[in-house]
Scaffold this motif. Structure first.
Motif, PDB file in Angstrom:
ATOM      1  N   ARG A  90       4.069   2.205   4.256  1.00 47.60           N
ATOM      2  CA  ARG A  90       4.491   1.027   3.504  1.00 47.60           C
ATOM      3  C   ARG A  90       3.455   0.661   2.447  1.00 47.60           C
ATOM      4  NH1 ARG A  90       8.257  -2.131   5.905  1.00 47.60           N
ATOM      5  NH2 ARG A  90       9.005  -1.441   7.923  1.00 47.60           N
ATOM      6  N   CYS A  91       3.899  -0.139   1.488  1.00 48.09           N
ATOM      7  CA  CYS A  91       3.003  -0.666   0.463  1.00 48.09           C
ATOM      8  C   CYS A  91       2.013  -1.634   1.112  1.00 48.09           C
ATOM      9  CB  CYS A  91       3.809  -1.383  -0.626  1.00 48.09           C
ATOM     10  SG  CYS A  91       2.780  -2.244  -1.848  1.00 48.09           S
ATOM     11  N   LYS A  96       6.644  -3.117   1.634  1.00 50.69           N
ATOM     12  CA  LYS A  96       7.912  -2.445   1.345  1.00 50.69           C
ATOM     13  C   LYS A  96       7.845  -1.011   1.884  1.00 50.69           C
ATOM     14  CE  LYS A  96      10.339  -0.543  -2.635  1.00 50.69           C
ATOM     15  NZ  LYS A  96      10.290  -0.384  -4.090  1.00 50.69           N
ATOM     16  N   LEU A  98       8.137   2.868   2.012  1.00 45.47           N
ATOM     17  CA  LEU A  98       8.002   3.807   0.890  1.00 45.47           C
ATOM     18  C   LEU A  98       8.645   5.162   1.143  1.00 45.47           C
ATOM     19  CD1 LEU A  98       4.283   3.025   0.010  1.00 45.47           C
ATOM     20  CD2 LEU A  98       6.326   2.181  -1.157  1.00 45.47           C
ATOM     21  N   SER A 101      11.059   5.906  -1.886  1.00 48.77           N
ATOM     22  CA  SER A 101      10.757   5.367  -3.207  1.00 48.77           C
ATOM     23  C   SER A 101       9.440   5.933  -3.732  1.00 48.77           C
ATOM     24  CB  SER A 101      10.706   3.841  -3.159  1.00 48.77           C
ATOM     25  OG  SER A 101       9.769   3.405  -2.212  1.00 48.77           O
ATOM     26  N   SER A 102       9.206   5.712  -5.012  1.00 51.33           N
ATOM     27  CA  SER A 102       7.962   6.167  -5.628  1.00 51.33           C
ATOM     28  C   SER A 102       6.801   5.366  -5.057  1.00 51.33           C
ATOM     29  CB  SER A 102       8.004   5.937  -7.140  1.00 51.33           C
ATOM     30  OG  SER A 102       9.018   6.695  -7.717  1.00 51.33           O
ATOM     31  N   PHE A 103       5.657   6.025  -4.904  1.00 54.65           N
ATOM     32  CA  PHE A 103       4.482   5.333  -4.400  1.00 54.65           C
ATOM     33  C   PHE A 103       3.237   5.961  -4.987  1.00 54.65           C
ATOM     34  CE2 PHE A 103       5.008   8.846  -1.522  1.00 54.65           C
ATOM     35  CZ  PHE A 103       3.719   9.262  -1.257  1.00 54.65           C
ATOM     36  N   CYS A 112       3.445   0.475  -3.688  1.00 54.82           N
ATOM     37  CA  CYS A 112       4.688   0.705  -4.416  1.00 54.82           C
ATOM     38  C   CYS A 112       4.345   0.698  -5.905  1.00 54.82           C
ATOM     39  CB  CYS A 112       5.730  -0.376  -4.080  1.00 54.82           C
ATOM     40  SG  CYS A 112       5.285  -2.051  -4.591  1.00 54.82           S
ATOM     41  N   LYS A 113       5.273   1.166  -6.726  1.00 56.89           N
ATOM     42  CA  LYS A 113       5.022   1.286  -8.164  1.00 56.89           C
ATOM     43  C   LYS A 113       4.642  -0.055  -8.785  1.00 56.89           C
ATOM     44  CE  LYS A 113       7.227   3.188 -12.286  1.00 56.89           C
ATOM     45  NZ  LYS A 113       8.430   3.841 -12.802  1.00 56.89           N
TER      46      LYS A 113
END
Length: 200
Positions: A90-91, A96, A98, A101-103, A112-113
């Motif tokens: 997670r972020c 959030k 990950l 998703s992009s990280f 996170c982005k």
């Protein structure tokens, strides 16, 4: 029926044998290689072809999660040569997940982005917000193209000529105005000193 030989004591096994990892054991000799305690045949791990009990495996051999440092047993996320529990991937800033998703990874921490940009991107000298992909580099700082403006008239300067006055960008017209103003101020100061000299 052939008689097996115990791999620990090299004696024949006459009654009950435990067969695991291609070897045969007397039940009393089916022990953990680390602590020496007897191991249940249904509750052990194989480490380099040797029997290891559950406790020793978790404390000494299991891969640790890069976030919580707890042992990973079962599914894990593997990235950049490191492993995480799925729930720990997670972020750091917003928690959030990950997984899909992009990280970004910075010194072992995941972002996170959005939070990576917020914390690590260059900041615009004009508005103070993070700069994405494109920046104007001027006056030893970075700017959003739309924020790089004349300090007097606020006309955009990116791609235009500009000059610097007191560390601020000025368009050519405002530079001329600033020079004329400076001349007038200097003249006023000189006239004031002349007047004071005449009166004394």
């Amino acid at each position: 029926m052939s008689v097996s030989t115990c791999c620990k004591c090299n004696e024949k096994i006459r009654h009950r044998a435990i067969c695991s990892l291609g070897k045969a054991y007397h039940p009393l000799h089916f022990t953990c290689q680390d602590c020496g305690r007897q191991v249940e045949p249904s509750h052990f791990y194989a480490v380099k072809d040797a029997v290891v009990c559950n406790e020793c495996y978790l404390s000494k051999h299991a891969v640790k999660c890069s976030t919580c440092r707890a042992p990973i047993v079962g599914r894990a996320v593997v990235n950049m040569g490191r492993k995480w529990h799925e729930k720990c991937f997670r972020c750091l800033s917003c928690s959030k997940p990950l997984l899909s998703s992009s990280f970004y990874e910075v010194n072992g921490f995941l972002f996170c982005k959005e939070h990576f940009r917020e914390q690590f991107s260059s900041r615009c000298a004009g508005c103070g917000e993070p700069i994405g992909r494109r920046a104007v580099i001027a006056l030893n700082t970075k700017w959003h193209a739309e924020c790089f403006k004349c300090n007097v008239c606020c006309r955009q300067l990116s791609g235009s000529e500009f000059s610097v006055h007191d560390g601020h960008p000025l368009c050519p017209q405002c530079q001329e105005w600033a020079l004329n103003l400076s001349r007038k101020i200097l003249q006023c100061h000189q006239n004031r000193y002349l007047t004071e000299d005449l009166c004394t």
